[in-house]
Design a protein around this motif. Structure first.
Motif, short mmCIF file in Angstrom:
data_model
loop_
_atom_site.label_atom_id
_atom_site.label_comp_id
_atom_site.label_asym_id
_atom_site.label_seq_id
_atom_site.Cartn_x
_atom_site.Cartn_y
_atom_site.Cartn_z
N HIS A 1 0.94 -1.38 0.08
CA HIS A 1 -0.02 -0.05 0.02
C HIS A 1 0.90 1.43 -0.04
N ILE A 2 2.31 1.14 0.06
CA ILE A 2 2.94 2.46 0.28
C ILE A 2 3.70 3.05 -0.93
N PRO A 3 3.16 4.24 -1.30
CA PRO A 3 3.69 4.88 -2.44
C PRO A 3 5.31 4.98 -2.25
N GLY A 4 5.98 4.88 -3.27
CA GLY A 4 7.61 5.13 -3.31
C GLY A 4 8.36 4.07 -2.67
N VAL A 5 7.88 2.94 -2.42
CA VAL A 5 8.57 1.65 -2.00
C VAL A 5 8.12 0.61 -2.74
N ARG A 6 9.10 0.02 -3.32
CA ARG A 6 8.83 -1.16 -4.11
C ARG A 6 8.78 -2.43 -3.27
N THR A 7 7.58 -3.22 -3.47
CA THR A 7 7.27 -4.41 -2.45
C THR A 7 7.21 -5.40 -3.44
N VAL A 8 8.06 -6.64 -3.13
CA VAL A 8 8.26 -7.86 -4.07
C VAL A 8 8.09 -9.16 -3.11
N ILE A 9 7.44 -10.17 -3.77
CA ILE A 9 7.27 -11.25 -3.01
C ILE A 9 7.62 -12.64 -3.94
N PRO A 10 8.97 -12.95 -4.18
CA PRO A 10 9.18 -13.95 -4.88
C PRO A 10 8.66 -15.63 -4.34
N SER A 11 8.44 -16.08 -5.30
CA SER A 11 7.72 -17.75 -4.75
C SER A 11 8.52 -18.81 -5.14
N THR A 12 9.80 -18.73 -6.01
CA THR A 12 10.78 -19.69 -6.53
C THR A 12 11.98 -19.46 -6.00
N PRO A 13 12.93 -20.34 -5.93
CA PRO A 13 14.31 -20.09 -5.54
C PRO A 13 14.97 -19.22 -6.60
N TYR A 14 14.54 -19.36 -7.90
CA TYR A 14 15.20 -18.81 -9.08
C TYR A 14 14.83 -17.39 -8.86
N ASP A 15 13.50 -16.89 -8.61
CA ASP A 15 13.13 -15.63 -8.47
C ASP A 15 13.59 -15.02 -7.35
N ALA A 16 13.79 -15.79 -6.13
CA ALA A 16 14.28 -15.18 -4.89
C ALA A 16 15.91 -14.65 -5.10
N LYS A 17 16.66 -15.52 -5.83
CA LYS A 17 17.82 -15.14 -6.00
C LYS A 17 17.99 -13.71 -6.73
N GLY A 18 17.54 -13.93 -8.23
CA GLY A 18 17.51 -12.81 -9.05
C GLY A 18 16.87 -11.44 -8.61
N MET A 19 15.71 -11.58 -8.00
CA MET A 19 15.05 -10.31 -7.21
C MET A 19 15.93 -9.71 -5.96
N MET A 20 16.50 -10.65 -5.49
CA MET A 20 17.62 -9.97 -4.18
C MET A 20 18.71 -9.22 -4.88
N HIS A 21 19.33 -9.89 -5.89
CA HIS A 21 20.22 -9.10 -6.81
C HIS A 21 19.76 -7.78 -7.15
N ALA A 22 18.39 -7.81 -7.76
CA ALA A 22 18.01 -6.47 -8.61
C ALA A 22 17.75 -5.67 -7.27
N ALA A 23 17.24 -6.24 -6.16
CA ALA A 23 16.79 -5.23 -5.08
C ALA A 23 18.16 -4.42 -4.47
N LEU A 24 19.01 -5.28 -4.33
CA LEU A 24 20.23 -4.72 -3.58
C LEU A 24 20.90 -3.80 -4.55
N ARG A 25 20.70 -3.96 -5.80
CA ARG A 25 21.37 -2.97 -6.71
C ARG A 25 20.35 -1.66 -7.15
N SER A 26 19.33 -1.75 -6.51
CA SER A 26 18.15 -0.52 -6.87
C SER A 26 18.27 0.54 -6.08
N PRO A 27 18.09 1.66 -6.78
CA PRO A 27 18.24 3.16 -5.82
C PRO A 27 17.24 3.14 -5.02
N ASP A 28 16.18 2.36 -5.27
CA ASP A 28 14.75 2.57 -4.58
C ASP A 28 14.65 1.66 -3.29
#
Length: 323
Positions: A141-168
């Motif tokens: 519900h929070i504007p200005g914050v990305r909220t993600v919820i991976p459901s597979t190990p593949y997505d969990a790793k790739g989205m963590m890389h992307a999240a840690l590299r994001s300026p958001d």
């Protein structure tokens, strides 16, 4: 490619990013950043990077959330792991500071911060006060914050890389019921986009949309329905904010039927937003929702599992919608 668990995949991404960036820090309480995997080296971030970068703090989730936010604003990437007992404690600082500061500074304030929010409360066997079913609805519900919820190990790793590299700032929801899930995951770093849903199965009769801990039951039900001759399209949201409206609308425009499945409370669950966006953009579609009832989760595992959406109930709702 190696068969890896959900949490091993996540910590492998964190380990790589910490090796690349000597300023990146990780804060935790109670749950040390350690993971093992068959035929793989044990990952122990505290042992590898030391206690100045991997900090075992006191039990204060609001402080943890604020500390990594401060580090990010000062120019150092940071992440913290919030266990299930304190999953909503950081909400105030994330909503009132992280969600607004980029706008308040005219876009100048970068916040490369990740809050890993554990969702263990969506699994049976916990005392009622530790059973939480609202994290996804609250944080998305929070504007200005990305909220993600991976459901597979593949997505969990790739989205963590992307999240840690994001300026958001990123709220990274961890459906702990998936902790034993394994699949083939690349050993090298890669990114999964923080703004795209995933089509897990294609079909033309019905669209089923879910996320996180709801996905295993949806996929099980979809296989049963497929065996009955129903063409089911399954969409894994992956990203709750900003939600991938285009993928959702494209699918529902094709099938004209939408079933949403949530492991969250029925009122204002993520599926409610999915229905709203599709209803605004697709004429003549039919909709149905399945979710956890608006009641506190019981401590009894048997009662808990009776209340939680399962493959049988999902398949029944799908048949009713298509029938």
């Amino acid at each position: 490619m190696t068969e890896k668990s959900w949490m091993y995949s996540v910590l492998e991404a964190v380990q790589h990013e910490m090796r690349e960036d000597p300023a990146l820090t990780w804060i935790f309480e109670l749950t040390p950043p350690v993971a093992s995997n068959p035929n793989m080296p044990v990952i122990n971030l505290e042992t590898e990077f030391g206690r100045k970068r991997v900090v075992n703090t006191g039990i204060d989730e609001n402080w943890m959330a604020s500390a990594v936010l401060g580090a990010g604003l000062a120019g150092s990437r940071a992440a913290t792991y919030i266990p299930y007992q304190g999953a909503l404690m950081p909400l105030e600082v994330i909503q009132n500071v992280a969600g607004k500061l980029r706008h308040m500074t005219g876009g100048k304030a970068a916040m490369p911060v990740v809050w890993v929010i554990e969702m263990t409360g969506q699994t049976p066997g916990f005392a009622g006060q530790h059973s939480c079913y609202e994290e996804d609805s609250f944080y998305m519900h929070i504007p200005g914050v990305r909220t993600v919820i991976p459901s597979t190990p593949y997505d969990a790793k790739g989205m963590m890389h992307a999240a840690l590299r994001s300026p958001d700032p990123v709220v990274y929801l961890y459906p702990a019921g998936l902790r034993t899930l394994t699949e083939e995951v690349p050993d090298e770093p890669y990114e999964v986009p923080l703004d795209k849903a995933a089509v897990r199965m294609e079909g033309s009769d019905l669209t089923i949309v879910s996320s996180g801990g709801g996905m295993p039951g949806v996929l099980e039900a979809a296989e049963v329905l497929k065996g009955e001759g129903m063409g089911v399209e399954v969409i894994d949201l992956r990203v709750l904010k900003e939600m991938d409206t285009e993928t959702l609308v494209t699918s529902v425009a094709k099938t004209k039927r939408l079933l949403t499945v949530d492991q969250s409370y029925y009122t204002l669950a993520p599926g409610a937003e999915v229905v709203a966006r599709c209803a605004e953009n697709v004429e003549g579609a039919r909709f149905k929702r399945v979710a956890f009832p608006d009641a506190p989760p019981p401590a009894s595992p048997e009662m808990f599992l009776w209340m939680r959406p399962n493959a049988e109930g999902i398949a029944g709702a799908a048949r009713a919608l298509v029938g």
